[in-house]
Motif scaffolding. Sequence first.
Motif, mmCIF file in Angstrom:
data_model
loop_
_atom_site.group_PDB
_atom_site.id
_atom_site.type_symbol
_atom_site.label_atom_id
_atom_site.label_comp_id
_atom_site.label_asym_id
_atom_site.label_seq_id
_atom_site.Cartn_x
_atom_site.Cartn_y
_atom_site.Cartn_z
ATOM 1 N N ARG A 193 0.794 -1.261 -0.105
ATOM 2 C CA ARG A 193 0.011 0.073 0.099
ATOM 3 C C ARG A 193 1.021 1.240 -0.085
ATOM 4 O O ARG A 193 0.351 2.291 -0.552
ATOM 5 N N SER A 194 2.081 1.046 0.684
ATOM 6 C CA SER A 194 2.857 2.416 0.762
ATOM 7 C C SER A 194 3.857 2.699 -0.587
ATOM 8 O O SER A 194 4.101 1.710 -1.160
ATOM 9 N N PRO A 195 3.717 3.961 -0.972
ATOM 10 C CA PRO A 195 4.385 4.539 -2.100
ATOM 11 C C PRO A 195 5.865 4.670 -1.712
ATOM 12 O O PRO A 195 6.560 4.841 -2.650
ATOM 13 N N ARG A 196 6.358 4.412 -0.388
ATOM 14 C CA ARG A 196 7.802 4.375 -0.020
ATOM 15 C C ARG A 196 8.632 3.579 -0.724
ATOM 16 O O ARG A 196 8.334 2.310 -0.575
ATOM 17 N N PRO A 197 9.736 3.895 -1.410
ATOM 18 C CA PRO A 197 10.430 3.044 -2.031
ATOM 19 C C PRO A 197 11.343 2.279 -1.107
ATOM 20 O O PRO A 197 11.754 1.028 -1.404
ATOM 21 N N SER A 198 11.415 2.614 0.088
ATOM 22 C CA SER A 198 12.317 2.147 1.084
ATOM 23 C C SER A 198 11.515 0.773 1.855
ATOM 24 O O SER A 198 12.197 -0.374 1.924
ATOM 25 N N LEU A 199 10.151 0.775 1.280
ATOM 26 C CA LEU A 199 9.477 -0.464 1.562
ATOM 27 C C LEU A 199 9.281 -1.202 0.317
ATOM 28 O O LEU A 199 8.230 -1.355 -0.187
ATOM 29 N N ALA A 200 10.276 -2.014 0.259
ATOM 30 C CA ALA A 200 10.346 -2.745 -1.004
ATOM 31 C C ALA A 200 11.130 -3.934 -0.860
ATOM 32 O O ALA A 200 12.059 -4.002 -0.356
ATOM 33 N N ALA A 201 10.938 -4.965 -1.517
ATOM 34 C CA ALA A 201 11.660 -6.465 -1.854
ATOM 35 C C ALA A 201 11.098 -7.111 -3.146
ATOM 36 O O ALA A 201 10.071 -6.843 -3.322
ATOM 37 N N ALA A 202 12.237 -7.705 -3.547
ATOM 38 C CA ALA A 202 11.760 -8.750 -4.711
ATOM 39 C C ALA A 202 12.938 -9.739 -5.087
ATOM 40 O O ALA A 202 13.943 -9.371 -4.613
ATOM 41 N N GLY A 203 12.746 -10.709 -5.667
ATOM 42 C CA GLY A 203 13.711 -11.459 -5.932
ATOM 43 C C GLY A 203 13.792 -11.751 -7.622
ATOM 44 O O GLY A 203 12.724 -12.048 -8.213
ATOM 45 N N GLY A 204 14.925 -11.554 -8.079
ATOM 46 C CA GLY A 204 15.081 -11.324 -9.609
ATOM 47 C C GLY A 204 15.176 -12.878 -10.244
ATOM 48 O O GLY A 204 15.225 -12.772 -11.680
ATOM 49 N N GLN A 205 15.183 -13.990 -9.524
ATOM 50 C CA GLN A 205 15.086 -15.254 -10.037
ATOM 51 C C GLN A 205 13.746 -15.510 -10.996
ATOM 52 O O GLN A 205 13.771 -16.125 -11.981
ATOM 53 N N ASP A 225 23.718 0.149 -12.556
ATOM 54 C CA ASP A 225 24.726 -0.016 -11.750
ATOM 55 C C ASP A 225 24.417 -0.616 -10.386
ATOM 56 O O ASP A 225 25.654 -0.533 -9.466
ATOM 57 N N ARG A 226 23.153 -1.285 -10.235
ATOM 58 C CA ARG A 226 22.939 -1.779 -8.740
ATOM 59 C C ARG A 226 23.217 -3.434 -8.830
ATOM 60 O O ARG A 226 22.751 -3.911 -9.670
ATOM 61 N N VAL A 227 23.996 -3.746 -7.804
ATOM 62 C CA VAL A 227 24.122 -4.979 -7.454
ATOM 63 C C VAL A 227 22.868 -5.833 -7.428
ATOM 64 O O VAL A 227 22.647 -6.849 -7.672
ATOM 65 N N LEU A 228 22.179 -4.997 -6.500
ATOM 66 C CA LEU A 228 20.584 -5.902 -6.068
ATOM 67 C C LEU A 228 19.811 -5.185 -7.164
ATOM 68 O O LEU A 228 18.869 -4.335 -6.788
ATOM 69 N N GLU A 229 19.628 -5.585 -8.507
ATOM 70 C CA GLU A 229 18.969 -4.923 -9.318
ATOM 71 C C GLU A 229 17.352 -5.303 -9.308
ATOM 72 O O GLU A 229 16.590 -4.378 -9.617
ATOM 73 N N ASP A 230 17.278 -6.304 -8.741
ATOM 74 C CA ASP A 230 15.746 -6.822 -8.372
ATOM 75 C C ASP A 230 14.999 -5.788 -7.279
ATOM 76 O O ASP A 230 13.986 -5.195 -7.571
ATOM 77 N N ILE A 231 15.672 -5.561 -6.237
ATOM 78 C CA ILE A 231 15.124 -4.734 -5.168
ATOM 79 C C ILE A 231 14.986 -3.155 -5.781
ATOM 80 O O ILE A 231 14.166 -2.458 -5.553
ATOM 81 N N GLU A 232 16.190 -2.835 -6.464
ATOM 82 C CA GLU A 232 16.355 -1.355 -6.989
ATOM 83 C C GLU A 232 15.329 -1.342 -7.811
ATOM 84 O O GLU A 232 14.552 0.019 -8.037
ATOM 85 N N LEU A 233 14.934 -2.139 -8.831
ATOM 86 C CA LEU A 233 13.727 -2.008 -9.859
ATOM 87 C C LEU A 233 12.523 -2.074 -9.255
ATOM 88 O O LEU A 233 11.618 -1.108 -9.619
ATOM 89 N N ALA A 234 12.261 -2.750 -8.105
ATOM 90 C CA ALA A 234 10.800 -2.689 -7.294
ATOM 91 C C ALA A 234 11.008 -1.200 -6.699
ATOM 92 O O ALA A 234 9.886 -0.604 -6.555
ATOM 93 N N ARG A 235 11.759 -0.617 -6.422
ATOM 94 C CA ARG A 235 11.813 0.863 -5.760
ATOM 95 C C ARG A 235 11.850 1.842 -6.929
ATOM 96 O O ARG A 235 11.029 2.821 -6.675
ATOM 97 N N ALA A 236 12.391 1.503 -7.967
ATOM 98 C CA ALA A 236 12.252 2.534 -9.197
ATOM 99 C C ALA A 236 10.524 2.539 -9.631
ATOM 100 O O ALA A 236 10.014 3.361 -9.956
ATOM 101 N N VAL A 237 9.983 1.409 -9.513
ATOM 102 C CA VAL A 237 8.579 1.092 -9.700
ATOM 103 C C VAL A 237 7.792 2.073 -9.099
ATOM 104 O O VAL A 237 6.776 2.706 -9.358
ATOM 105 N N LYS A 238 8.122 1.946 -7.554
ATOM 106 C CA LYS A 238 7.341 2.825 -6.733
ATOM 107 C C LYS A 238 7.642 4.229 -6.863
ATOM 108 O O LYS A 238 6.649 5.117 -6.798
ATOM 109 N N ARG A 239 8.883 4.694 -7.063
ATOM 110 C CA ARG A 239 9.295 6.052 -7.572
ATOM 111 C C ARG A 239 8.510 6.499 -8.417
ATOM 112 O O ARG A 239 8.084 7.817 -8.868
ATOM 113 N N ALA A 240 8.146 5.740 -9.605
ATOM 114 C CA ALA A 240 7.138 5.849 -10.824
ATOM 115 C C ALA A 240 5.997 6.155 -10.570
ATOM 116 O O ALA A 240 5.017 6.161 -11.386
ATOM 117 N N GLY A 241 5.462 5.773 -9.508
ATOM 118 C CA GLY A 241 3.723 5.761 -9.056
ATOM 119 C C GLY A 241 3.259 4.239 -9.204
ATOM 120 O O GLY A 241 2.217 4.190 -9.028
#
Length: 375
Positions: A193-205, A225-241
């Motif tokens: 529910r939260s739009p906060r990017p810090s509240l994010a998790a994902a598994g790239g498998q 350039d992100r090692v944890l590209e899966d979690i960072e992608l989830a955060r990017a999705v949140k930042r984009a709404g």
Amino acid sequence: MTAALVLLFGVAVLAGHTVVNAGRWLRRPTGQPREVAEPVAVLLPLRDEAARVTPCLRALLAQRGVPGLRIVVLDDGSTDGTAEVVRAVTAGDPRVTLLTGVAPPPGWLGKPHACWQLAARAEKSATALVFVDADVVLAPYAVAAAVTELRVAGATLLSPYPRIVVRTAADRLVQPLLQWLWLTFLPLRAMERSPRPSLAAAGGQFLVVDRAGYLRAGGHAAVADRVLEDIELARAVKRAGGRIALADGSRLASCRMYENWPRLRDGYTKSLWASFGHPGNAALVVALLLLLYTAPPLVAVTALLAGAPTVAGVAFLAYLAGVAGRVISARATGGRAWPDALGHPVSVAILGWLTLRSYHLRKRRRLSWRGRPVD
């Protein structure tokens, strides 16, 4: 005595949170027969995976319920004959496209660059993209079920965590911590529910995204350039709404992430520093984990030897509460509960050592994965 009671209270509260997450908020798509009408592209990045990609490919070719399925495979600079294995297994299936990747340019790491190349080459008609790793084996209706859950959740990104296959003692001690950590410490309902990017998790498998939302977020180019590209992608999705969701994917997919201890050790070492950020944060989190989950059995034994049975009993109950949280997590995600959960204090101690190793090797600029530097 007071310290032991505080430990017991803290571990019990976290175990209770695990119960709530697993019992009420964890999504559970099933692999029952169903069909999705929309066109779907499955994207498979490969780098030196000749020895283990065959089961993954066969499972992809056996997918049901997705009439518009297309499979795009990228050979990312393999030197072990991966492309030849792909050609032999797929045998000219018209649904499969095999691409030859190019080396990542400056500022890109290998995995996000491979995924970005795949997304760019997927058919434009595909409205959902499914990223799968070579060590994942899907059930026959896994893609259809995952895309359906993505739409039911109203999410831009869905991460159905596969069942982690464990075969060695190292597997059993370390791998279950993946699901245990987010089930124990991440409020799943608030995360959705939260739009906060810090509240994010994902598994790239195994990752499912709405294509339009993925592109609005910048796709893997946003996490180049992100090692944890899966979690960072989830955060990017949140930042984009957009919205993200986690699911138990144990009935949809299985995954043997690392075939031996050196691979497991190095796999965690390359990325743990990125999980915690500043070394001070890592020190605080690891210290707390050790205090809550590794200290109780040590305190119990010490107190018993010192003639303080009451303190020993409370500390032992704290240990049991930690074991209970691990059992709940395993049962909720298709993992092995017994007797592995009894070694939970050892698991947490190994996690602490791997974290220390990760920061040490990063400081010395010696982190790499599959022949490429990761920092």
